[in-house]
Scaffold this motif. Structure first.
Motif, PDB file in Angstrom:
ATOM      1  N   UNK A 136     -19.175  -5.588  81.441  1.00 32.94           N
ATOM      2  CA  UNK A 136     -19.277  -4.154  81.929  1.00 32.94           C
ATOM      3  C   UNK A 136     -19.051  -3.101  80.877  1.00 32.94           C
ATOM      4  N   UNK A 137     -19.271  -2.039  81.144  1.00 28.75           N
ATOM      5  CA  UNK A 137     -18.903  -0.883  80.290  1.00 28.75           C
ATOM      6  C   UNK A 137     -19.396  -1.306  78.762  1.00 28.75           C
ATOM      7  N   UNK A 138     -19.037  -0.895  77.686  1.00 31.73           N
ATOM      8  CA  UNK A 138     -19.494  -0.900  76.322  1.00 31.73           C
ATOM      9  C   UNK A 138     -18.901  -1.942  75.589  1.00 31.73           C
ATOM     10  N   UNK A 139     -18.359  -3.061  76.525  1.00 26.69           N
ATOM     11  CA  UNK A 139     -17.643  -4.323  75.550  1.00 26.69           C
ATOM     12  C   UNK A 139     -18.685  -5.033  74.888  1.00 26.69           C
ATOM     13  N   UNK A 140     -19.906  -5.214  75.349  1.00 28.07           N
ATOM     14  CA  UNK A 140     -20.616  -6.162  74.736  1.00 28.07           C
ATOM     15  C   UNK A 140     -21.526  -5.080  73.582  1.00 28.07           C
ATOM     16  N   UNK A 141     -21.907  -3.867  74.134  1.00 34.46           N
ATOM     17  CA  UNK A 141     -22.378  -3.082  72.792  1.00 34.46           C
ATOM     18  C   UNK A 141     -21.258  -3.043  71.915  1.00 34.46           C
ATOM     19  N   UNK A 142     -20.171  -2.769  71.897  1.00 29.05           N
ATOM     20  CA  UNK A 142     -19.416  -2.655  70.714  1.00 29.05           C
ATOM     21  C   UNK A 142     -19.320  -4.105  70.021  1.00 29.05           C
TER      22      UNK A 142
END
Length: 217
Positions: A136-142
């Motif tokens: 969820x959130x920005x975890x994978x994007x970061x």
């Protein structure tokens, strides 16, 4: 001369996670290109695998993976959520799998760009390093950004080119078996397989026999 090797990896495998950072560090220190070859985990390829294992198999695996992480000083915590949806009591694999197909296709898309090892390491640090709700959130994007990648671009490719990516992932599995093993993590160098997170030093030793040099030499 730059040497090359293939690293067969699963995003559900704790031992793959325990190996990936050390292989990434090896490739940064030594003149070897390690190409990530993602495969789908046994839970997808053989859904009844866990139901067929002795009762102590799962207990020992949990004990050992935490021990290995402590020994090497690698952050480690139960995945929240597990990349594979599975009944812990019965070990039955659910029919609906919302995470593993996306993860593995993302990994293959990253591998197409020559950044599969970095992506697998950064993503593994989320999944197995203790990040809650890593999906969820920005975890994978970061994590993708830390690997030098753009998650939006990878996700678009994973959706639009899913069939081709799956064909490449299945080809990875066939290459793993042709290379002499069936499990992960396995590094194949010069036709020789090195299975397990406890074979990294031996793989490096073999590469050094073949002329491997440090990158700053």
């Amino acid at each position: 001369m730059t040497l090359t090797a293939d690293l067969f990896f699963s995003f559900r495998s704790p031992y793959s996670y325990l190996a990936i950072g050390r292989y990434r560090a090896m490739a940064e220190e030594w003149d070897v290109d390690i190409a990530l070859r993602p495969v789908y985990p046994l839970a997808i390829r053989e859904p009844d695998f866990f139901e067929r294992n002795p009762p102590n198999w799962l207990r020992y695996t949990f004990t050992d993976m935490f021990r290995v992480a402590q020994f090497h000083g690698i952050p480690f915590g139960p995945p929240r959520p597990d990349p594979i949806v599975q009944n812990v009591m019965t070990r039955k694999i659910a029919d609906e799998q919302p995470y593993i197909f996306r993860l593995t296709r993302l990994g293959q898309a990253a591998a197409r760009r020559g950044k599969g090892t970095a992506f697998a390491h950064e993503t593994g640090r989320l999944i197995w390093g203790g990040a809650e709700n890593w999906h969820e959130g920005d975890h994978l994007a970061e994590a993708a950004q830390r690997a030098g990648l753009d998650l939006t671009e990878l996700d678009a490719e994973a959706i639009a080119d899913a069939e081709a990516l799956d064909a490449e992932i299945h080809a990875n599995q066939a290459a793993l078996e042709a290379g002499g093993h069936w499990g992960v993590p396995t590094l194949v160098f010069d036709g020789e397989p090195f299975f397990g997170q406890d074979r990294i030093e031996m793989a490096l030793w073999r590469m050094q026999q073949k002329g491997l040099q440090k990158r700053d030499a």
